[in-house]
Scaffold this motif. Structure first.
Motif, PDB file in Angstrom:
ATOM      1  N   ASP A 150       0.859  -1.184   0.000  1.00  0.00           N
ATOM      2  CA  ASP A 150       0.000   0.000   0.000  1.00  0.00           C
ATOM      3  C   ASP A 150       0.891   1.229   0.000  1.00  0.00           C
ATOM      4  O   ASP A 150       2.019   1.201   0.507  1.00  0.00           O
ATOM      5  CB  ASP A 150      -0.909  -0.003   1.233  1.00  0.00           C
ATOM      6  CG  ASP A 150      -1.995   1.063   1.155  1.00  0.00           C
ATOM      7  OD1 ASP A 150      -2.465   1.340   0.039  1.00  0.00           O
ATOM      8  OD2 ASP A 150      -2.370   1.600   2.200  1.00  0.00           O
ATOM      9  N   LYS A 151       0.392   2.314  -0.566  1.00  0.00           N
ATOM     10  CA  LYS A 151       1.137   3.567  -0.576  1.00  0.00           C
ATOM     11  C   LYS A 151       0.963   4.282   0.763  1.00  0.00           C
ATOM     12  O   LYS A 151      -0.116   4.287   1.348  1.00  0.00           O
ATOM     13  CB  LYS A 151       0.636   4.478  -1.689  1.00  0.00           C
ATOM     14  CG  LYS A 151       0.956   4.012  -3.088  1.00  0.00           C
ATOM     15  CD  LYS A 151       0.422   5.024  -4.105  1.00  0.00           C
ATOM     16  CE  LYS A 151       0.703   4.564  -5.535  1.00  0.00           C
ATOM     17  NZ  LYS A 151       0.145   5.543  -6.517  1.00  0.00           N
ATOM     18  N   LEU A 152       2.048   4.901   1.224  1.00  0.00           N
ATOM     19  CA  LEU A 152       1.968   5.808   2.363  1.00  0.00           C
ATOM     20  C   LEU A 152       1.908   7.217   1.790  1.00  0.00           C
ATOM     21  O   LEU A 152       2.844   7.668   1.122  1.00  0.00           O
ATOM     22  CB  LEU A 152       3.183   5.652   3.274  1.00  0.00           C
ATOM     23  CG  LEU A 152       3.123   4.553   4.332  1.00  0.00           C
ATOM     24  CD1 LEU A 152       4.476   4.399   5.007  1.00  0.00           C
ATOM     25  CD2 LEU A 152       2.060   4.864   5.369  1.00  0.00           C
ATOM     26  N   LEU A 153       0.805   7.909   2.021  1.00  0.00           N
ATOM     27  CA  LEU A 153       0.584   9.231   1.445  1.00  0.00           C
ATOM     28  C   LEU A 153       0.756  10.311   2.502  1.00  0.00           C
ATOM     29  O   LEU A 153       0.290  10.167   3.636  1.00  0.00           O
ATOM     30  CB  LEU A 153      -0.825   9.316   0.860  1.00  0.00           C
ATOM     31  CG  LEU A 153      -1.185   8.281  -0.212  1.00  0.00           C
ATOM     32  CD1 LEU A 153      -2.640   8.446  -0.634  1.00  0.00           C
ATOM     33  CD2 LEU A 153      -0.256   8.384  -1.412  1.00  0.00           C
TER      34      LEU A 153
ATOM     35  N   ASP B  41       8.436   8.324  -3.235  1.00  0.00           N
ATOM     36  CA  ASP B  41       7.251   7.479  -3.076  1.00  0.00           C
ATOM     37  C   ASP B  41       7.549   6.494  -1.953  1.00  0.00           C
ATOM     38  O   ASP B  41       8.602   5.850  -1.947  1.00  0.00           O
ATOM     39  CB  ASP B  41       6.935   6.711  -4.362  1.00  0.00           C
ATOM     40  CG  ASP B  41       6.389   7.620  -5.457  1.00  0.00           C
ATOM     41  OD1 ASP B  41       5.484   8.408  -5.146  1.00  0.00           O
ATOM     42  OD2 ASP B  41       6.892   7.543  -6.596  1.00  0.00           O
ATOM     43  N   ILE B  42       6.650   6.380  -1.019  1.00  0.00           N
ATOM     44  CA  ILE B  42       6.836   5.430   0.082  1.00  0.00           C
ATOM     45  C   ILE B  42       5.769   4.351  -0.037  1.00  0.00           C
ATOM     46  O   ILE B  42       4.571   4.634  -0.004  1.00  0.00           O
ATOM     47  CB  ILE B  42       6.729   6.112   1.455  1.00  0.00           C
ATOM     48  CG1 ILE B  42       7.724   7.265   1.562  1.00  0.00           C
ATOM     49  CG2 ILE B  42       6.994   5.096   2.566  1.00  0.00           C
ATOM     50  CD1 ILE B  42       7.689   8.000   2.889  1.00  0.00           C
ATOM     51  N   VAL B  43       6.236   3.125  -0.202  1.00  0.00           N
ATOM     52  CA  VAL B  43       5.330   1.981  -0.281  1.00  0.00           C
ATOM     53  C   VAL B  43       5.555   1.115   0.944  1.00  0.00           C
ATOM     54  O   VAL B  43       6.689   0.794   1.294  1.00  0.00           O
ATOM     55  CB  VAL B  43       5.568   1.158  -1.560  1.00  0.00           C
ATOM     56  CG1 VAL B  43       4.683  -0.085  -1.581  1.00  0.00           C
ATOM     57  CG2 VAL B  43       5.305   2.014  -2.792  1.00  0.00           C
ATOM     58  N   THR B  44       4.480   0.775   1.623  1.00  0.00           N
ATOM     59  CA  THR B  44       4.583  -0.093   2.795  1.00  0.00           C
ATOM     60  C   THR B  44       4.089  -1.490   2.439  1.00  0.00           C
ATOM     61  O   THR B  44       3.068  -1.637   1.751  1.00  0.00           O
ATOM     62  CB  THR B  44       3.782   0.475   3.983  1.00  0.00           C
ATOM     63  OG1 THR B  44       4.011  -0.330   5.137  1.00  0.00           O
ATOM     64  CG2 THR B  44       2.297   0.547   3.699  1.00  0.00           C
TER      65      THR B  44
END
Length: 296
Positions: free
Chosen positions: A162-165, A262-265
């Motif tokens: 999931d993306k961290l927004l 972009d940070i994806v967790t």
């Protein structure tokens, strides 16, 4: 080893008081002291230093206390499982990180329960480190975490991403910022032990930004509390996209784009290697791993 004496010692250390522990255990203070002394005699070590300020662990006491937590948890789990066997009750004991446990997982459990109405499902929501601890002390049998842990006792496999927004409700913030501008924002952050926190800091470190460089307004141990704080304008935060789909659609929150970042967790499923999965645990694991059925 006498488990009753071990529990007396463990509870005394937890509450840091012989008088408080005696009340919890429904014992007299002399009776409690006698049990701890009996344990010390049995182990041939001194476990506690007693003073007017409470109790302090000796070096031997620290070792016994660490093991006591596991041993007493095992005892409770044995009693629980045997009781469930008598009543033919099936249980599913799940531990989840807050990013999943507060949002996506309750719906998933509801759907799974429709086909397993005779199954008692217990969901324990905490941060990733605590989920791992609960797995190791056998409080839960299946864990859902958002940071890959390297522990030889656990089997860990990725289930989704999931993306961290970076989001805000403040009208004055720009829609797009540079990486360096992150350090000027009033950020609300998760507590230590959170996989989300570790993931953010790990990504920022690649751009030479540390925790000390950030303007942290305060820490919260709940993603729901962070979301509420951001909506009420108390700060800005990184929040998993799955947690704020409705707020983004309703424009209660807006995304701040960060140039080149972009940070994806990743979320992982974990369980103990020495645990023999029951048929309903296997079924739940397959359900969660399924891209068509797993998360609502």
């Amino acid at each position: 080893m006498n488990l009753q004496y071990l529990k007396a010692f463990f509870v005394t250390v937890k509450v840091n008081s012989i008088s408080k522990a005696a009340k919890i255990l429904h014992l007299t203070q002399p009776g409690l002291s006698m049990q701890i002394q009996s344990l010390e005699k049995e182990l041939q070590v001194n476990l506690l230093k007693r003073s007017n300020k409470g109790v302090e662990l000796t070096e031997a006491g620290k070792i016994v206390f660490d093991y006591a937590n596991t041993i007493l948890s095992l005892q409770e789990n044995i009693e629980r499982d045997l009781e469930n066997l008598k009543t033919e009750k099936k249980q599913l004991l799940i531990g989840s990180c807050k990013a999943l446990g507060e949002y996506a997982l309750p719906c998933s459990i509801y759907v799974f329960k429709q086909d397993n109405k005779d199954l008692d499902i217990n969901l324990e929501i905490s941060n990733t480190d605590e989920v791992v601890e609960n797995l190791l002390d056998r409080t839960v049998n299946i864990g859902l975490i958002n940071d890959k842990v390297n522990n030889k006792e656990l089997k860990v496999e990725k289930i989704t991403s999931d993306k961290l927004l970076l989001v805000t409700s403040l009208p004055v913030v720009k829609d797009k910022i540079s990486i360096d501008e992150i350090t000027k924002l009033p950020l609300i952050f998760r507590e230590k032990g959170s996989g989300t926190r570790r993931n953010i800091l790990k990504t920022l470190k690649k751009h030479n930004i540390t925790y000390e460089d950030l303007n942290i307004v305060y820490l919260l141990n709940s993603m729901e509390a962070i979301k509420t704080s951001v909506i009420s304008g108390k700060g800005i935060s990184f929040i998993p996209e799955l947690s704020i789909k409705r707020e983004l659609r309703d424009k209660t929150l807006k995304v701040i784009e960060i140039e080149g970042l972009d940070i994806v967790t990743n979320f992982y499923l974990a369980y103990r290697k020495d645990h023999d999965l029951t048929p309903h645990e296997v079924e739940f694991i397959n359900f969660i791993k399924s891209p068509n059925r797993g998360f609502c």
